[in-house]
Write an enzyme that holds these catalytic residues in place. Structure first.
Site, PDB file in Angstrom:
ATOM      1  N   GLU A 123       0.819  -1.323   0.071  1.00 48.30           N
ATOM      2  CA  GLU A 123       0.131  -0.024  -0.232  1.00 48.30           C
ATOM      3  C   GLU A 123       0.853   1.188   0.012  1.00 48.30           C
ATOM      4  O   GLU A 123       0.165   2.420   0.412  1.00 48.30           O
ATOM      5  CB  GLU A 123      -0.970  -0.105   1.012  1.00 48.30           C
ATOM      6  CG  GLU A 123      -1.881  -1.091   1.387  1.00 48.30           C
ATOM      7  CD  GLU A 123      -3.074  -1.332   0.235  1.00 48.30           C
ATOM      8  OE1 GLU A 123      -2.897  -0.245  -0.738  1.00 48.30           O
ATOM      9  OE2 GLU A 123      -3.998  -2.166   0.243  1.00 48.30           O
ATOM     10  N   HIS A 146      -2.761   1.655   8.388  1.00 52.05           N
ATOM     11  CA  HIS A 146      -3.969   0.895   7.753  1.00 52.05           C
ATOM     12  C   HIS A 146      -3.931  -0.597   8.555  1.00 52.05           C
ATOM     13  O   HIS A 146      -3.182  -1.247   8.691  1.00 52.05           O
ATOM     14  CB  HIS A 146      -3.541   0.728   6.334  1.00 52.05           C
ATOM     15  CG  HIS A 146      -4.339  -0.369   5.723  1.00 52.05           C
ATOM     16  ND1 HIS A 146      -5.833  -0.304   5.643  1.00 52.05           N
ATOM     17  CD2 HIS A 146      -3.959  -1.649   5.163  1.00 52.05           C
ATOM     18  CE1 HIS A 146      -6.101  -1.396   4.897  1.00 52.05           C
ATOM     19  NE2 HIS A 146      -5.202  -2.312   4.636  1.00 52.05           N
ATOM     20  N   HIS A 148      -7.210  -3.972   9.512  1.00 46.90           N
ATOM     21  CA  HIS A 148      -8.530  -4.490   9.147  1.00 46.90           C
ATOM     22  C   HIS A 148      -9.327  -4.702  10.464  1.00 46.90           C
ATOM     23  O   HIS A 148      -9.447  -5.833  10.811  1.00 46.90           O
ATOM     24  CB  HIS A 148      -7.916  -6.009   8.401  1.00 46.90           C
ATOM     25  CG  HIS A 148      -7.263  -5.812   7.278  1.00 46.90           C
ATOM     26  ND1 HIS A 148      -6.819  -6.978   6.636  1.00 46.90           N
ATOM     27  CD2 HIS A 148      -6.970  -4.679   6.518  1.00 46.90           C
ATOM     28  CE1 HIS A 148      -6.145  -6.549   5.487  1.00 46.90           C
ATOM     29  NE2 HIS A 148      -6.395  -5.220   5.336  1.00 46.90           N
ATOM     30  N   HIS A 219     -12.909  -4.030   3.221  1.00 46.47           N
ATOM     31  CA  HIS A 219     -11.480  -4.149   3.421  1.00 46.47           C
ATOM     32  C   HIS A 219     -10.656  -3.575   4.826  1.00 46.47           C
ATOM     33  O   HIS A 219     -10.267  -4.415   5.539  1.00 46.47           O
ATOM     34  CB  HIS A 219     -10.731  -3.464   2.225  1.00 46.47           C
ATOM     35  CG  HIS A 219      -9.073  -3.550   2.345  1.00 46.47           C
ATOM     36  ND1 HIS A 219      -8.295  -3.535   1.163  1.00 46.47           N
ATOM     37  CD2 HIS A 219      -8.305  -3.926   3.258  1.00 46.47           C
ATOM     38  CE1 HIS A 219      -7.137  -3.798   1.552  1.00 46.47           C
ATOM     39  NE2 HIS A 219      -7.099  -3.869   2.914  1.00 46.47           N
TER      40      HIS A 219
HETATM   41  O1  2HA Z   1      -0.443  -5.236   4.051  1.00 47.08           O
HETATM   42  O2  2HA Z   1      -3.276  -4.897   4.487  1.00 47.08           O
HETATM   43  O3  2HA Z   1      -4.004  -3.874   2.181  1.00 47.08           O
HETATM   44  C1  2HA Z   1      -1.587  -5.940   3.289  1.00 47.08           C
HETATM   45  C2  2HA Z   1      -2.937  -5.187   3.336  1.00 47.08           C
HETATM   46  C3  2HA Z   1      -3.165  -4.715   1.840  1.00 47.08           C
HETATM   47 ZN    ZN Z   2      -5.274  -4.168   3.697  1.00 51.45          ZN
END
Ligand code: 2HA
Ligand code: ZN
Length: 272
Positions: A123, A146, A148, A219
């Protein structure tokens, strides 16, 4: 070079913070396998280092990032596990320096011979574009995270929450602190291929508009902060609201949420 960065106490502190955060993300179940990525702009704390960049591998970028010439970043590695990063940040993340034109970078925390197939996060296009926007706008924010977060991602599987207005109203309505700490709410990016320049372009719009959290439909979440802990807090607070929504729902009730009057009262009190 490894030693140099560990000797710089401010850089060592940032690396520790990233390692601690990687552990939280893993403990929270938000970082399966290689999920998530983190970057921190180190340029304020690494002043002049006399580097012969030819000793370090160089990688071209697909586009220039005009505000990032000669800047330094700590960036997690692609395919690396957060739980491994927590134990050994210098093997699972790296320090990069962009060139003057900001159209290529060198990985300066690993010698060529130790690099094997190490690369910064998939990313990177979003991380660099967001840092570019932060630097251009004179922001004090240096960290981009970032991850999840399960409940927030689950909410984006529900069509009515694919709309930022409905999602924000629901998240604020589950707990007043969600409004206090995230008064501008989230910006929603519809599903786009991960790792693409297209998702980077769509994401930076949210930060340009003054949001501190961008949700990627089906995502994950991207957040910015002065430090990685600040960025994490934004996602954590919203995630708590999402969890409360699911708990109320699972107990067989439609969650009531705060009413318009209560939300207006919060706006008056906390939206500067
Ligand atoms: O690094 O989360 O969006 C792996 C991820 C891709
Ligand atoms: Zn991701």
């Amino acid at each position: 070079m490894n030693d140099f960065f560990q000797e710089n106490k401010k850089v060592a502190k940032v690396i520790h913070e990233v390692a601690d955060l990687a552990n939280y993300l893993w403990q929270k179940g938000w970082a399966e396998r290689n999920a998530g990525n983190i970057s921190v702009n180190l340029s304020d704390i690494i002043e002049d280092v006399d580097l012969d960049l030819d000793n370090y591998p160089k990688f071209e970028l697909a586009q220039p990032y005009p505000a990032l010439g000669n800047k330094f970043f700590f960036v997690t590695g692609t395919g690396k596990r957060m739980r491994d990063l927590a134990q050994n940040p210098m093997k699972n993340a790296c320090i990069i320096k962009l060139n003057k034109k900001a159209d290529s970078y060198h990985i300066i925390s690993m010698k060529k011979r130790n690099l094997y197939n190490f690369r910064p996060t998939s990313e990177l296009p979003t991380h660099l574009l967001v840092h570019n926007q932060l630097v251009e706008s004179g922001s004090t924010k240096r960290a981009v995270v970032h991850t999840h977060p399960n409940e927030l991602v689950a909410m984006t599987q529900i069509p009515k929450f694919q709309n930022a207005e409905t999602l924000n109203k629901t998240l604020w309505g589950m707990h007043p602190e969600a409004f206090v700490f995230v008064p501008r709410g989230v910006f929603m990016v519809p599903y786009i291929l991960p790792g693409s320049h297209k998702i980077a372009d769509a994401t930076v719009v949210g930060f340009e508009q003054g949001h501190e959290v961008v949700i990627w439909e089906k995502h994950g979440a991207f957040a910015i902060g002065d430090t990685v802990s600040d960025a994490f807090d934004m996602i954590d607070i919203l995630s708590k609201s999402a969890r409360i929504w699911f708990m109320a729902k699972q107990s067989g009730f439609e969650p009531e949420g705060l009413n318009e009057e209560q939300l207006l009262e919060l706006k008056d009190a906390f939206l500067k």
